[in-house]
Design a protein around this motif. Structure first.
Motif, mmCIF file in Angstrom:
data_model
loop_
_atom_site.group_PDB
_atom_site.id
_atom_site.type_symbol
_atom_site.label_atom_id
_atom_site.label_comp_id
_atom_site.label_asym_id
_atom_site.label_seq_id
_atom_site.Cartn_x
_atom_site.Cartn_y
_atom_site.Cartn_z
ATOM 1 N N GLY A 79 0.807 -1.220 0.000
ATOM 2 C CA GLY A 79 0.000 0.000 0.000
ATOM 3 C C GLY A 79 0.833 1.259 0.000
ATOM 4 N N GLU A 80 1.992 1.213 0.624
ATOM 5 C CA GLU A 80 2.872 2.379 0.660
ATOM 6 C C GLU A 80 3.482 2.681 -0.706
ATOM 7 O OE1 GLU A 80 5.101 2.907 4.630
ATOM 8 O OE2 GLU A 80 5.120 0.758 4.165
ATOM 9 N N TRP A 81 3.385 1.755 -1.626
ATOM 10 C CA TRP A 81 3.980 1.917 -2.953
ATOM 11 C C TRP A 81 2.944 2.292 -4.005
ATOM 12 C CZ3 TRP A 81 9.159 1.467 -4.275
ATOM 13 C CH2 TRP A 81 10.008 1.128 -3.215
ATOM 14 N N GLU A 82 1.667 2.469 -3.609
ATOM 15 C CA GLU A 82 0.636 2.840 -4.572
ATOM 16 C C GLU A 82 0.986 4.160 -5.236
ATOM 17 O OE1 GLU A 82 -3.512 2.689 -3.606
ATOM 18 O OE2 GLU A 82 -3.193 0.909 -2.369
ATOM 19 N N GLY A 83 0.850 4.210 -6.544
ATOM 20 C CA GLY A 83 1.118 5.425 -7.292
ATOM 21 C C GLY A 83 2.591 5.693 -7.573
ATOM 22 N N VAL A 84 3.477 4.857 -7.046
ATOM 23 C CA VAL A 84 4.914 5.041 -7.264
ATOM 24 C C VAL A 84 5.285 4.478 -8.629
ATOM 25 C CG1 VAL A 84 7.220 4.338 -6.503
ATOM 26 C CG2 VAL A 84 5.500 5.008 -4.814
ATOM 27 N N ASP A 85 5.973 5.277 -9.428
ATOM 28 C CA ASP A 85 6.488 4.771 -10.694
ATOM 29 C C ASP A 85 7.952 5.160 -10.906
ATOM 30 O OD1 ASP A 85 6.195 7.457 -11.241
ATOM 31 O OD2 ASP A 85 4.817 7.187 -12.903
ATOM 32 N N GLU A 86 8.517 5.902 -9.929
ATOM 33 C CA GLU A 86 9.935 6.236 -9.988
ATOM 34 C C GLU A 86 10.586 5.938 -8.645
ATOM 35 O OE1 GLU A 86 13.072 9.672 -11.349
ATOM 36 O OE2 GLU A 86 11.033 10.297 -10.903
ATOM 37 N N ILE A 87 11.743 5.321 -8.712
ATOM 38 C CA ILE A 87 12.535 4.972 -7.534
ATOM 39 C C ILE A 87 13.875 5.657 -7.704
ATOM 40 C CG2 ILE A 87 13.652 3.072 -6.300
ATOM 41 C CD1 ILE A 87 11.304 1.318 -7.586
ATOM 42 N N VAL A 88 14.354 6.313 -6.641
ATOM 43 C CA VAL A 88 15.625 7.019 -6.703
ATOM 44 C C VAL A 88 16.554 6.443 -5.633
ATOM 45 C CG1 VAL A 88 16.784 9.251 -6.572
ATOM 46 C CG2 VAL A 88 14.466 9.110 -7.528
ATOM 47 N N LEU A 89 17.769 6.104 -6.046
ATOM 48 C CA LEU A 89 18.783 5.524 -5.170
ATOM 49 C C LEU A 89 20.098 6.281 -5.330
ATOM 50 C CD1 LEU A 89 18.216 1.798 -6.209
ATOM 51 C CD2 LEU A 89 17.417 2.826 -4.077
ATOM 52 N N ASP A 90 20.921 6.257 -4.286
ATOM 53 C CA ASP A 90 22.313 6.689 -4.376
ATOM 54 C C ASP A 90 23.166 5.434 -4.377
ATOM 55 O OD1 ASP A 90 21.922 9.421 -4.468
ATOM 56 O OD2 ASP A 90 22.214 9.725 -2.318
ATOM 57 N N LEU A 112 12.536 -3.181 -2.706
ATOM 58 C CA LEU A 112 11.687 -2.446 -3.637
ATOM 59 C C LEU A 112 10.427 -3.266 -3.877
ATOM 60 C CD1 LEU A 112 14.355 -1.358 -6.295
ATOM 61 C CD2 LEU A 112 13.716 -0.212 -4.145
ATOM 62 N N THR A 113 9.274 -2.699 -3.559
ATOM 63 C CA THR A 113 8.000 -3.383 -3.745
ATOM 64 C C THR A 113 7.377 -2.876 -5.036
ATOM 65 O OG1 THR A 113 7.723 -3.570 -1.348
ATOM 66 C CG2 THR A 113 5.759 -3.909 -2.716
ATOM 67 N N LEU A 114 7.261 -3.754 -6.019
ATOM 68 C CA LEU A 114 6.762 -3.391 -7.341
ATOM 69 C C LEU A 114 5.469 -4.153 -7.638
ATOM 70 C CD1 LEU A 114 10.140 -3.678 -9.324
ATOM 71 C CD2 LEU A 114 9.266 -1.716 -8.020
ATOM 72 N N MET A 115 4.605 -3.557 -8.448
ATOM 73 C CA MET A 115 3.377 -4.214 -8.882
ATOM 74 C C MET A 115 3.621 -4.858 -10.246
ATOM 75 S SD MET A 115 1.285 -3.881 -6.421
ATOM 76 C CE MET A 115 -0.157 -4.538 -7.219
ATOM 77 N N GLU A 116 3.309 -6.119 -10.350
ATOM 78 C CA GLU A 116 3.534 -6.859 -11.585
ATOM 79 C C GLU A 116 2.840 -6.171 -12.762
ATOM 80 O OE1 GLU A 116 3.702 -11.475 -13.067
ATOM 81 O OE2 GLU A 116 2.382 -10.968 -11.401
ATOM 82 N N GLY A 117 3.584 -6.011 -13.866
ATOM 83 C CA GLY A 117 3.049 -5.403 -15.073
ATOM 84 C C GLY A 117 3.184 -3.886 -15.123
ATOM 85 N N GLN A 118 3.524 -3.252 -14.000
ATOM 86 C CA GLN A 118 3.671 -1.792 -13.980
ATOM 87 C C GLN A 118 5.077 -1.402 -14.428
ATOM 88 O OE1 GLN A 118 2.204 0.263 -10.501
ATOM 89 N NE2 GLN A 118 3.593 1.973 -10.824
ATOM 90 N N TYR A 120 8.352 1.045 -14.259
ATOM 91 C CA TYR A 120 9.071 1.844 -13.268
ATOM 92 C C TYR A 120 10.342 2.409 -13.876
ATOM 93 C CZ TYR A 120 6.139 -0.454 -9.791
ATOM 94 O OH TYR A 120 5.062 -0.910 -9.070
ATOM 95 N N ASP A 121 10.727 3.591 -13.402
ATOM 96 C CA ASP A 121 12.039 4.163 -13.684
ATOM 97 C C ASP A 121 12.844 4.074 -12.397
ATOM 98 O OD1 ASP A 121 11.514 4.924 -16.336
ATOM 99 O OD2 ASP A 121 10.727 6.876 -15.722
ATOM 100 N N ILE A 122 13.984 3.399 -12.457
ATOM 101 C CA ILE A 122 14.910 3.374 -11.330
ATOM 102 C C ILE A 122 16.060 4.302 -11.709
ATOM 103 C CG2 ILE A 122 16.432 2.008 -9.868
ATOM 104 C CD1 ILE A 122 14.667 -0.424 -10.449
ATOM 105 N N THR A 123 16.119 5.438 -11.025
ATOM 106 C CA THR A 123 17.166 6.417 -11.281
ATOM 107 C C THR A 123 18.145 6.358 -10.125
ATOM 108 O OG1 THR A 123 15.644 7.841 -12.489
ATOM 109 C CG2 THR A 123 17.653 8.872 -11.653
#
Length: 191
Positions: A79-90, A112-118, A120-123
């Motif tokens: 639920g905390e990942w709803e609407g997330v489509d970009e992940i940013v890491l150092d 990283l919790t991802l929804m199957e089929g969605q 994502y950009d991992i920057t």
């Protein structure tokens, strides 16, 4: 390459620690009036810190408070990942540092919790000027669908890896620093 099972030990220890902490907190907040500092006698033995709080210590990750686990290898609820489509890491030699979204901020090698089929950009940013890249692995430590970037060495340089989440994805790694820059990927079924 053989997989490191320390992540599962870390999960068990973290869940056990969370259960103990909850039990201690429940015992400290139950019963007793002003001036009564006795937390081991009377009603506190049978309420608050009893069996209901002990189930979290031996249960699954989802039985911890709010379904979350904290610390290295951090797991968060879907639920905390709803609407997330970009992940940013150092990227630093000691491990991937979570920047955003909020569930991974400040965590080392966060799950990283991802929804199957969605998609994502991992920057990620090279934060220490050492050679790094990012690669998505499956259970056999094989690259999933060529999801990988080139190795970069310039501090401050960034890369973005665009991917579609699939159930085969289990880890993200830096090929140069596999021993320290290794995080879990948890792919949730759509629905």
């Amino acid at each position: 390459m053989e997989r490191d099972n320390s992540v599962s030990r870390r999960r068990v220890l973290s869940a056990a620690g969370a259960g103990v902490t909850l039990a201690l907190l429940a015992g400290c907040t139950e019963g007793g009036g002003p001036g009564d500092n006795n937390t081991t006698g009377g009603d506190n033995e049978t309420t608050g810190g009893g069996d209901e709080n002990e189930t979290g210590a031996g249960g699954t990750d989802n039985e911890t408070e709010a379904g979350n686990e904290t610390g290295d290898g951090n797991e968060t609820g879907a639920g905390e990942w709803e609407g997330v489509d970009e992940i940013v890491l150092d990227g630093i030699t000691e491990g991937w540092e979570g920047v955003e979204p909020a569930p991974i901020e400040g965590e080392t090698n966060p799950t990283l919790t991802l929804m199957e089929g969605q998609e994502y950009d991992i920057t990620w940013e090279n934060a220490d000027g050492q050679p790094h890249n990012i690669v998505i692995w499956d259970d056999n430590d094989e690259v999933v669908e060529d999801y990988q970037t080139e190795i970069i060495e310039e501090e401050g340089e960034t890369q973005t890896l665009t991917l579609e989440a699939t159930s085969e994805m289990t880890q993200y790694v830096c090929e140069v620093h596999v021993g320290t820059m290794l995080g879990e990927i948890q792919v949730e079924s759509g629905g």
